[in-house]
Design a protein around this motif. Structure first.
Motif, PDB file in Angstrom:
ATOM      1  N   TRP A  12      -6.624 -17.240  29.765  1.00 36.16           N
ATOM      2  CA  TRP A  12      -7.145 -16.890  28.445  1.00 36.16           C
ATOM      3  C   TRP A  12      -8.584 -17.336  28.251  1.00 36.16           C
ATOM      4  O   TRP A  12      -9.142 -17.221  27.160  1.00 36.16           O
ATOM      5  CB  TRP A  12      -6.271 -17.468  27.336  1.00 36.16           C
ATOM      6  CG  TRP A  12      -6.026 -18.946  27.405  1.00 36.16           C
ATOM      7  CD1 TRP A  12      -4.933 -19.574  27.892  1.00 36.16           C
ATOM      8  CD2 TRP A  12      -6.909 -19.988  26.944  1.00 36.16           C
ATOM      9  NE1 TRP A  12      -5.071 -20.935  27.780  1.00 36.16           N
ATOM     10  CE2 TRP A  12      -6.270 -21.208  27.196  1.00 36.16           C
ATOM     11  CE3 TRP A  12      -8.168 -19.991  26.347  1.00 36.16           C
ATOM     12  CZ2 TRP A  12      -6.846 -22.432  26.887  1.00 36.16           C
ATOM     13  CZ3 TRP A  12      -8.742 -21.203  26.032  1.00 36.16           C
ATOM     14  CH2 TRP A  12      -8.089 -22.412  26.307  1.00 36.16           C
ATOM     15  N   GLU A 263      -1.979 -21.248  11.414  1.00 34.14           N
ATOM     16  CA  GLU A 263      -0.532 -21.080  11.592  1.00 34.14           C
ATOM     17  C   GLU A 263       0.054 -20.115  10.575  1.00 34.14           C
ATOM     18  O   GLU A 263       0.898 -19.269  10.909  1.00 34.14           O
ATOM     19  CB  GLU A 263       0.158 -22.442  11.476  1.00 34.14           C
ATOM     20  CG  GLU A 263       1.666 -22.372  11.652  1.00 34.14           C
ATOM     21  CD  GLU A 263       2.333 -23.724  11.524  1.00 34.14           C
ATOM     22  OE1 GLU A 263       3.569 -23.792  11.654  1.00 34.14           O
ATOM     23  OE2 GLU A 263       1.617 -24.719  11.274  1.00 34.14           O
ATOM     24  N   ASN A 266      -0.753 -16.696  11.631  1.00 33.57           N
ATOM     25  CA  ASN A 266      -0.472 -16.442  13.047  1.00 33.57           C
ATOM     26  C   ASN A 266      -1.698 -15.882  13.767  1.00 33.57           C
ATOM     27  O   ASN A 266      -1.626 -14.894  14.508  1.00 33.57           O
ATOM     28  CB  ASN A 266       0.708 -15.471  13.182  1.00 33.57           C
ATOM     29  CG  ASN A 266       1.374 -15.567  14.537  1.00 33.57           C
ATOM     30  OD1 ASN A 266       1.257 -16.575  15.227  1.00 33.57           O
ATOM     31  ND2 ASN A 266       2.075 -14.506  14.927  1.00 33.57           N
ATOM     32  N   VAL A 268      -3.348 -17.007  16.205  1.00 34.61           N
ATOM     33  CA  VAL A 268      -3.382 -17.108  17.669  1.00 34.61           C
ATOM     34  C   VAL A 268      -2.827 -15.848  18.326  1.00 34.61           C
ATOM     35  O   VAL A 268      -3.065 -15.614  19.508  1.00 34.61           O
ATOM     36  CB  VAL A 268      -2.605 -18.355  18.151  1.00 34.61           C
ATOM     37  CG1 VAL A 268      -3.299 -19.617  17.716  1.00 34.61           C
ATOM     38  CG2 VAL A 268      -1.166 -18.323  17.671  1.00 34.61           C
ATOM     39  N   GLU A 269      -2.087 -15.038  17.573  1.00 32.88           N
ATOM     40  CA  GLU A 269      -1.629 -13.763  18.105  1.00 32.88           C
ATOM     41  C   GLU A 269      -2.770 -12.754  18.116  1.00 32.88           C
ATOM     42  O   GLU A 269      -2.790 -11.828  18.932  1.00 32.88           O
ATOM     43  CB  GLU A 269      -0.460 -13.221  17.271  1.00 32.88           C
ATOM     44  CG  GLU A 269       0.817 -14.044  17.400  1.00 32.88           C
ATOM     45  CD  GLU A 269       1.400 -13.977  18.794  1.00 32.88           C
ATOM     46  OE1 GLU A 269       1.313 -12.892  19.419  1.00 32.88           O
ATOM     47  OE2 GLU A 269       1.925 -15.003  19.270  1.00 32.88           O
ATOM     48  N   LEU A 270      -3.691 -12.912  17.190  1.00 36.53           N
ATOM     49  CA  LEU A 270      -4.835 -11.996  17.125  1.00 36.53           C
ATOM     50  C   LEU A 270      -5.794 -12.254  18.278  1.00 36.53           C
ATOM     51  O   LEU A 270      -6.238 -11.327  18.963  1.00 36.53           O
ATOM     52  CB  LEU A 270      -5.556 -12.162  15.788  1.00 36.53           C
ATOM     53  CG  LEU A 270      -6.769 -11.267  15.550  1.00 36.53           C
ATOM     54  CD1 LEU A 270      -6.359  -9.801  15.543  1.00 36.53           C
ATOM     55  CD2 LEU A 270      -7.431 -11.635  14.221  1.00 36.53           C
ATOM     56  N   PRO A 272      -5.797 -14.932  21.510  1.00 37.34           N
ATOM     57  CA  PRO A 272      -4.952 -15.959  22.137  1.00 37.34           C
ATOM     58  C   PRO A 272      -5.730 -17.177  22.621  1.00 37.34           C
ATOM     59  O   PRO A 272      -5.957 -17.367  23.814  1.00 37.34           O
ATOM     60  CB  PRO A 272      -4.313 -15.198  23.303  1.00 37.34           C
ATOM     61  CG  PRO A 272      -5.312 -14.154  23.667  1.00 37.34           C
ATOM     62  CD  PRO A 272      -5.956 -13.738  22.372  1.00 37.34           C
ATOM     63  N   TRP A 278      -9.761 -22.092  17.282  1.00 35.14           N
ATOM     64  CA  TRP A 278     -10.002 -21.263  16.099  1.00 35.14           C
ATOM     65  C   TRP A 278     -10.806 -22.040  15.063  1.00 35.14           C
ATOM     66  O   TRP A 278     -11.804 -21.551  14.522  1.00 35.14           O
ATOM     67  CB  TRP A 278      -8.662 -20.835  15.487  1.00 35.14           C
ATOM     68  CG  TRP A 278      -8.148 -19.511  15.948  1.00 35.14           C
ATOM     69  CD1 TRP A 278      -7.252 -19.275  16.947  1.00 35.14           C
ATOM     70  CD2 TRP A 278      -8.514 -18.227  15.433  1.00 35.14           C
ATOM     71  NE1 TRP A 278      -7.037 -17.927  17.077  1.00 35.14           N
ATOM     72  CE2 TRP A 278      -7.794 -17.264  16.161  1.00 35.14           C
ATOM     73  CE3 TRP A 278      -9.384 -17.812  14.430  1.00 35.14           C
ATOM     74  CZ2 TRP A 278      -7.911 -15.903  15.918  1.00 35.14           C
ATOM     75  CZ3 TRP A 278      -9.496 -16.450  14.173  1.00 35.14           C
ATOM     76  CH2 TRP A 278      -8.766 -15.506  14.915  1.00 35.14           C
TER      77      TRP A 278
END
Length: 367
Positions: A12, A263, A266, A268-270, A272, A278
């Motif tokens: 990543w 959190e 979410n 971290v889904e956008l 990774p 972030w």
């Protein structure tokens, strides 16, 4: 607060570098407006733990170096010279609409705050009876352009009193440059002030004989006029300080709140990357952008970046109240029109206005 990672997969790393371009825009919400978290966390401990992580340091350092190199190359090569010059002239043609833009940008949030029941920003409750009605009335005065300069000065005084009584008002510092800029530029047109002034000065009008405020307004206008040239300076310094403050005190030094937002949505889904990256990306990006705007470095480009940040925030953080950001939108838009103004680095690096050789033939440009 942060647990050490035994190993960090390298798969990543590239997405982290590229993803940080999107992180500031999506994570640049007013953290306190969208989370119920009460604990801000230990900011210094968070920074020490996060910045000593090799991957975080590599990504952030690489992003900073890449940005600096890009700016140096731009200054050296100066691509798109004609495009930039035409853009400056095109934006300058909207100069007469600047007062209207600022009045809308701060009048609407005042009216909205009054009806929504908060004081200047969504985390400050009204402290006195009649506060909501006061904001609504002041907002409509700005929207209609009625006693504009007086309304702006009254609004500035009200905000400063609120700030002294309720420290959370500091998270909406954009009201200071907004009210000051409106006081400096005046009502412009279209406005009630301009219309009433025309009627008052017309020969033979009844209103002209009974008007009690035209002479007083003329005195105030004459007193302020010499300082009107500082409008761009007031806007960019105020906006830059606001950006930098939010980056430091809502992200970097309030990690628990910022991590809660990551959190909650979410994020971290956008992109990774680890949650702390972030927060670091958003915080340092806002700090850097705020410094650039405050010092007038690539002012219009920085303003466009700020507008992109605000727009991405609306999509990435859907609960962030739109009304609370309209003032910041209007300040960034105003800088596109005015440019850097006095006392800006752009004036020394040649980015404020085109040189004589770069000045476009606007007739040919519109063919």
């Amino acid at each position: 607060m942060l647990e050490p990672r035994a190993e960090r997969p390298h798969r990543w790393l590239l997405s982290a570098v590229l993803g940080l371009l999107a992180v500031p825009g999506v994570a640049a919400a007013h953290v306190r407006y969208v989370t119920n978290a009460d604990d801000v966390g230990d900011g210094l401990q968070f920074l020490a733990a996060s910045l000593t992580d090799p991957t975080n340091a590599a990504v952030l350092g690489g992003g900073a170096i890449a940005t600096l190199l890009a700016l140096l190359v731009y200054l050296r090569v100066r691509p798109f010279r004609r495009d930039v010059a035409v853009f400056r002239i095109a934006m300058g043609d909207y100069d007469d609409l600047l007062p209207w833009l600022l009045r809308l940008g701060f009048g609407l949030p005042l009216v909205g705050a009054g009806f929504a029941g908060y004081l200047f920003n969504p985390v400050v409750e009204p402290m006195f009876p009649g506060t909501r009605l006061f904001q609504i009335g002041l907002g409509f005065a700005l929207l209609f352009g009625l006693a504009t300069r007086v309304a702006a000065l009254v609004g500035l005084a009200a905000y400063l009193v609120t700030l002294a009584l309720e420290p959370l008002a500091v998270y909406s510092l954009e009201w200071v440059p907004g009210f000051l800029a409106i006081a400096l530029v005046g009502s412009g047109r279209p406005s009630a002030d301009e219309t009433l002034g025309t009627v008052a000065t017309a020969e033979g009008t009844f209103y002209g004989r009974i008007d009690p405020i035209h002479d007083a307004a003329a005195w105030l206008n004459d007193a302020i006029e010499p300082y009107e040239r500082f409008v761009p300076t007031v806007i960019r310094v105020g906006m830059g300080v606001t950006f930098a403050f939010l980056g430091v005190f809502e992200k970097l030094l309030a990690p628990e709140m910022a991590l809660a937002v990551v959190e909650q949505y979410n994020l971290v889904e956008l992109v990774p990357v680890p949650p702390e990256l972030w927060v670091l990306g958003a915080g340092f990006a806002e700090l850097g952008l705020g410094i650039a705007i405050a010092f007038g470095l690539f002012t219009r480009m920085s303003a466009l970046t700020a507008l992109s940040v605000f727009t991405l925030t609306l999509f990435g953080i859907p609960d962030d109240p739109v009304l609370a950001h309209i003032g910041a939108f209007s300040l960034a838009s105003a800088l596109l029109i005015t440019g850097a103004g006095p006392y800006a680095l752009d004036n020394y690096i040649g980015a404020a206005k085109p040189s004589r050789s770069e000045t476009p033939d606007t007739t040919a440009a519109t063919d």
